[in-house]
Design a protein around this motif. Structure first.
Motif, PDB file in Angstrom:
ATOM      1  N   ILE A 111     125.588 107.093  95.436  1.00  0.00           N
ATOM      2  CA  ILE A 111     124.452 106.623  94.644  1.00  0.00           C
ATOM      3  C   ILE A 111     123.163 106.767  95.445  1.00  0.00           C
ATOM      4  N   THR A 127     126.883 112.797  92.044  1.00  0.00           N
ATOM      5  CA  THR A 127     127.534 112.415  90.788  1.00  0.00           C
ATOM      6  C   THR A 127     128.948 112.960  90.662  1.00  0.00           C
ATOM      7  N   TYR A 352     121.560 103.623  89.289  1.00  0.00           N
ATOM      8  CA  TYR A 352     121.521 104.857  88.508  1.00  0.00           C
ATOM      9  C   TYR A 352     120.642 104.698  87.259  1.00  0.00           C
TER      10      TYR A 352
END
Length: 418
Positions: A111, A127, A352
């Motif tokens: 992240i 990701t 996110y």
């Protein structure tokens, strides 16, 4: 999480006396109370495990810290032990270091890399690794719960926990920007062409939700559940290979390529199954097979998707992350670093959800020009604060509901004939 769910057996637990549960066993009380706060549930049976109670990756990290705080360490596979077994585990003196699971460490790093990449500090992708970790969490929690109960409700409970804050953040952003887009709001934007899709800011959430829905549909089939019980690894491996073939076929047949081939959900299903396979790969041979197929697909992807965003998603970080997830279970870290890693991993969903908005907001502050790492720190902090605020709101709501329930019980006892 927001809301309270009653969890537990309808019958009194046979192995626990009222004294053990309510008075004598301090560890049981602390564990039960802590998990009720973390998971937003009411626990009536301490003979259940964290998995039995519907635990998932969203609550696992905080639950791990709770258990370690109470008994001084984390037993192996504690999530499958009953709360009573955990409470009766011999306590150990607290140490200056703690063992942290590799998925938690890589989730925190991933992240952070998402934020760094969005700030264009340097190009790396987090990701793809997050998809594998999501698959591992699914195999460890939701899938196990589904196979125990023959119900897919645990999957949709997790979907709700992800979708609710996502819809709240996206909806708030659309209100502020005076731009309503139902496809993004419903987390299905990646299925549509650019004429109806305003951007790819939340594509990871879209694809993750679609993957979980697909898994729920598959596990609704009794034959699939039976295969998962008997041959979990083989089923995961087979599903991964089929998903790889579908991803290749999508390109060759030009299906769903109308909008950004790199974020089509079909391209990432295999990563979810890779994660499930990692959970069930108990031998060196099985781990090597998974690793080999994953690397073979990456080599093929570089040929099929050369110079595309999708091909670039499988960079060096992902190539290093896969064997780490396969072969390294835990790493011992100093306590201050444990707190940082677990906080970032716990807040990863909210980091996110808020990071693109913050990237745009900070780009307008000239004083921060050239200070990319400072911007990254601000974005990580804002996402963590958002996560904390969401949990605090959920805690307050649960307390309010509990007080209302207690008030009603008190009235009922005071007026039995009413």
């Amino acid at each position: 999480t927001l809301g309270t769910i009653e969890v537990g057996s309808a019958e009194p637990p046979p192995a626990v006396s009222a004294t053990e549960f309510g008075e004598a066993n301090e560890n049981v009380r602390r564990i039960v109370h802590g998990l009720e706060e973390i998971m937003g549930i009411r626990i009536v049976d301490p003979n259940q495990s964290f998995v039995d109670l519907g635990g998932d990756s969203l609550s696992f990290i905080q639950a791990s810290l709770l258990i370690e705080t109470i008994i001084g360490w984390l037993p192996d596979s504690w999530e499958t032990m009953s709360l009573l077994q955990i409470a009766r585990t011999p306590n150990k003196a607290r140490q200056r270091t703690s063992l942290v699971g590799m998925p938690i460490i890589l989730r925190a790093i991933s992240i952070a890399l998402v934020v760094v990449e969005h700030l264009s500090i340097f190009h790396t992708i987090g990701t793809t690794t997050l998809f594998v970790i999501a698959g591992m969490s699914f195999g460890r929690f939701q899938m196990r719960n589904v196979l125990q109960t023959n119900r897919v409700a645990p999957i949709f409970a997790t979907l709700f926990k992800i979708a609710l804050p996502a819809i709240a953040v996206i909806g708030l952003r659309q209100v502020v920007q005076h731009s309503f887009n139902p496809f993004n709001l419903l987390l299905i934007g990646t299925l549509f062409p650019p004429e109806v899709h305003e951007g790819k800011n939340y594509w990871f959430i879209d694809v993750l939700m679609q993957s979980y829905v697909m898994l729920a549909v598959l596990l609704c089939i009794p034959r699939v559940r039976e295969l998962a019980r008997r041959h979990a690894y083989g089923l995961a491996l087979g599903a991964m290979l089929v998903s790889m073939a579908l991803a290749v076929g999508q390109v060759q047949l030009n299906i769903l390529n109308t909008y950004m081939v790199g974020i089509s959900p079909v391209k990432y299903f295999w990563l979810i199954f890779l994660g499930i396979g990692i959970i069930h790969a108990q031998t060196a041979q099985r781990k090597l097979v998974l690793w080999g197929f994953a690397m073979a697909y990456l080599a093929m992807a570089k040929a099929l998707y050369s110079d595309s965003e999708y091909e670039g998603a499988f960079d060096l970080f992902f190539i290093l992350a896969v064997p780490l997830l396969l072969y390294v279970h835990q790493v011992r870290l100093p306590k201050p670093l444990v707190r940082l890693v677990t906080t970032l991993a716990s807040a990863s969903l909210f980091i996110y959800l808020t990071n693109m908005t913050m990237v745009k907001a900070l780009s307008g502050i000239s004083a921060l020009d050239g200070l990319g790492l400072v911007k990254a720190l601000i974005i990580l902090t804002v996402g963590t604060i958002a996560w904390y605020a969401w949990n605090l709101a959920g805690h307050c709501l649960n307390m309010a509901r509990r007080n209302v329930a207690n008030w009603r019980d008190t009235r009922r006892l005071a007026n039995p004939g009413a």
